[in-house]
Design an enzyme around this catalytic site. Structure first.
Site, PDB file in Angstrom:
ATOM      1  N   ASP A 250       0.891  -1.158   0.000  1.00  0.00           N
ATOM      2  CA  ASP A 250       0.000   0.000   0.000  1.00  0.00           C
ATOM      3  C   ASP A 250       0.931   1.209   0.000  1.00  0.00           C
ATOM      4  O   ASP A 250       1.652   1.440   0.973  1.00  0.00           O
ATOM      5  CB  ASP A 250      -0.874   0.011   1.263  1.00  0.00           C
ATOM      6  N   HIS A 251       0.911   1.971  -1.081  1.00  0.00           N
ATOM      7  CA  HIS A 251       1.958   2.991  -1.217  1.00  0.00           C
ATOM      8  C   HIS A 251       1.865   4.074  -0.132  1.00  0.00           C
ATOM      9  O   HIS A 251       2.817   4.802   0.090  1.00  0.00           O
ATOM     10  CB  HIS A 251       1.980   3.587  -2.627  1.00  0.00           C
TER      11      HIS A 251
ATOM     12  N   HIS B 111      -5.749   2.860   1.809  1.00  0.00           N
ATOM     13  CA  HIS B 111      -5.049   4.071   2.256  1.00  0.00           C
ATOM     14  C   HIS B 111      -5.662   4.694   3.520  1.00  0.00           C
ATOM     15  O   HIS B 111      -4.960   5.003   4.482  1.00  0.00           O
ATOM     16  CB  HIS B 111      -5.024   5.114   1.142  1.00  0.00           C
TER      17      HIS B 111
HETATM   18  C1  BG6 Z   1      -4.352   5.143  -5.704  1.00  0.00           C
HETATM   19  C2  BG6 Z   1      -5.763   5.278  -6.225  1.00  0.00           C
HETATM   20  O1  BG6 Z   1      -4.215   3.952  -4.970  1.00  0.00           O
HETATM   21  O2  BG6 Z   1      -4.064   6.249  -4.851  1.00  0.00           O
HETATM   22  C3  BG6 Z   1      -5.923   6.586  -6.994  1.00  0.00           C
HETATM   23  O3  BG6 Z   1      -6.052   4.180  -7.100  1.00  0.00           O
HETATM   24  C4  BG6 Z   1      -5.501   7.758  -6.129  1.00  0.00           C
HETATM   25  O4  BG6 Z   1      -7.267   6.765  -7.419  1.00  0.00           O
HETATM   26  C5  BG6 Z   1      -4.121   7.513  -5.509  1.00  0.00           C
HETATM   27  O5  BG6 Z   1      -5.474   8.917  -6.936  1.00  0.00           O
HETATM   28  C6  BG6 Z   1      -3.810   8.574  -4.468  1.00  0.00           C
HETATM   29  O6  BG6 Z   1      -2.469   8.471  -4.073  1.00  0.00           O
HETATM   30  P1  BG6 Z   1      -1.668   9.731  -3.539  1.00  0.00           P
HETATM   31  O7  BG6 Z   1      -0.340   9.177  -3.122  1.00  0.00           O
HETATM   32  O8  BG6 Z   1      -1.577  10.697  -4.694  1.00  0.00           O
HETATM   33  O9  BG6 Z   1      -2.465  10.301  -2.410  1.00  0.00           O
END
Ligand code: BG6
Length: 507
Positions: free
Chosen positions: A189-190, A252
């Site tokens: 999960d990034h 997230h």
């Molecule tokens: C991704 C979603 O996992 O996370 C996207 O699929 C979203 O829809 C993105 O835009 C948001 O990531 P960050 O790091 O830009 O908040």
């Protein structure tokens, strides 16, 4: 005072096998990440990469694509020494993911890479593919005998989305666990690669200052916001069948929730941290059809303007059904049934095409027991918040009341701010470096466990079930560029509270 990052040891020697090597994720994210790791001395000399995808590419063509990704997204000339070092370690296997022959060829290539680089049998499989390919790839890795090796470790990284509901997440877990053991599995999960997200642990557990206040006695409520200015863009095909709830919440937003609300782990290791996170998610009260109606708001953006740019309604975006009822915004009110949090609402919201980009966790403290300043010209005291800002800037702010200088006793809300960039040198990153490095050293603290993933889907499932009953009911429209639908404001107003503004984030 600027402090540099503490240099770590290089990762274990290994071969990284990327399924989906011809895709966007590899070019945009993985190659720049590997470059940053190499530049920081974090990759072993005996490191190599094997790309796997259906397209007929030569090793050199894969290298050209990788070079382009590093050039475009890391801003580095491919002829530069570290980049050349990395590109030299790339090779490619063409084949379909559901064809046993692909895995025979891959096995031969892994062995060749291992030998060429001095005999390492360690292999990290990265599934950078559409989710439909996860199951088949894992099954074939098992059948080809690639999931285990007597002389080295085997690990697998799985990208999101991990399932589309509780049943599919459970089925996916079962099929992966039939081949790999839990400690070999890295569900990515990034959000957990973001420094400020990891810093929530440090803030809470390395400081005596906050933890003693971190409970129902002192905290009034918590707001978790992931507001995006991005629209659905060209991702309509994927997004229209998914929506904001599935796309952002079980992963997230729940990562932020569990780090903020979990109990202190006994140790800072993967087992202890992940067990506490899963325990917290299990303590979240499940929605009933009745509560889902009042405590889950869904919205979809209509035409408007974001940061001065005209935006068409979601339903007019490419690949979106004209009458689509897919939500691009969701707000939830969660209750956590444990001793620490009983009676403290957690409000979560996320949406696309909102007025400003803002990812933050805001903890609102209760008011002082009685208003000492009742008889002075103080109309309203500012609220006490600790705000952990994750995007666009990385900071932690404390909001409190102070006396305005002058003869009269007038109070105003002020902030004490800690900004990452004021203290630490910014090192260019994609946000994936820590995560990939951790896989190579065998630390899965920052990855989701099967139990955690299922606990998250269990919470979301009740809302999905309710929404399925009445697809278009209560879908609130909000203009692109706004704060989201008024129904989300109403949800907090019923509790006598309000969302922190997204558009004006001065406090
Ligand atoms: C991704 C979603 O996992 O996370 C996207 O699929 C979203 O829809 C993105 O835009 C948001 O990531 P960050 O790091 O830009 O908040």
């Amino acid at each position: 005072m600027a402090k540099n990052q503490t240099p770590g040891r290089p990762a274990d020697p290994c071969t990284l096998v990327i399924f989906g090597a011809s895709g966007d994720l590899t070019r945009r994210l993985l190659m720049p990440t590997l470059y940053h790791l190499a530049a920081g001395g974090m990759l072993a000399d005996r490191f190599s990469v094997i790309g796997v995808a259906r397209s007929e590419l030569s090793d050199d063509e894969l290298r050209r694509r990788a070079a382009d990704g590093i050039d475009t997204f890391a801003g580095v000339d491919p002829k530069q020494a570290t980049c050349a070092w990395l590109l030299d370690r790339l090779s490619y296997v063409a084949g379909a993911f559901d064809d046993a022959k692909t895995y025979r060829n891959l096995a031969a290539k892994i062995e060749a890479c291992g030998k060429a680089r001095g005999g390492s049998a360690n292999v990290l499989f990265y599934l950078a593919t559409p989710p439909a390919a996860f199951g088949p790839i894992i099954g074939h890795l098992g059948k080809a005998g690639l999931a285990r090796h007597a002389d080295g470790w085997r690990r697998v990284i799985i990208e999101k989305p991990f399932g589309t509901d509780l049943a599919s997440a459970q089925a996916l877990n079962a099929s992966i666990l039939a081949v790999f053991a839990e400690p070999q599995i890295y569900r990515i999960d990034h959000y957990l690669g973001k420094e400020t997200v990891q810093n929530i642990l440090a803030l809470r557990f390395a400081n005596g200052l906050f933890e003693s206040l971190w409970n129902r006695d002192r905290i009034d409520h918590v707001q978790i916001t992931v507001a995006e200015t991005l629209t659905v863009g060209t991702r309509g095909k994927f997004y229209d069948g998914v929506g904001a709830l599935r796309d952002m919440v079980p992963n997230h937003l729940f990562q932020l929730l569990s780090l903020v609300a979990m109990e202190p782990p006994a140790r800072l290791d993967a087992e202890s941290v992940r067990a506490e996170k899963a325990k917290l998610l299990r303590a979240v009260q499940l929605f009933t059809p009745e509560s889902a109606m009042h405590e889950a708001v869904r919205g979809q953006y209509a035409a408007g303007a974001v940061e001065g740019k005209k935006i068409d309604a979601y339903r007019r975006a490419p690949d979106i059904a004209p009458g689509s009822a897919t939500e691009t915004y969701v707000a939830l009110r969660l209750a956590i049934d444990n001793w620490r949090w009983a009676g403290v609402p957690f409000y979560l919201r996320t949406g696309k095409a909102l007025g400003a980009r803002c990812t933050e966790v805001a903890i609102k403290f209760k008011e002082a027991p009685f208003t000492l300043f009742r008889d002075t010209p103080v109309a309203q005291l500012a609220e006490n918040f600790v705000v952990i800002r994750i995007q666009p800037d990385e900071s932690i702010a404390l909001q409190f009341n102070a006396k305005v200088p002058g003869p009269r006793l007038v109070l105003d809300g002020v902030r004490m701010d800690f900004n990452y960039r004021d203290y630490f040198d910014a090192v260019p990153t994609t946000g994936y470096e820590t995560l990939i490095y951790d896989c190579m050293i065998g630390d899965n603290t920052l990855f989701q466990q099967a139990e955690e993933v299922e606990a998250a889907w269990r919470i979301v499932q009740a809302v999905l079930d309710d929404w399925r009953e009445a697809p278009a009911r209560d879908l609130a429209l909000y203009p692109a560029g706004s704060e989201g639908p008024p129904e989300a404001e109403d949800m907090l107003a019923r509790d006598g509270r309000q969302w922190r503004p997204i558009l004006r984030q001065s406090a």
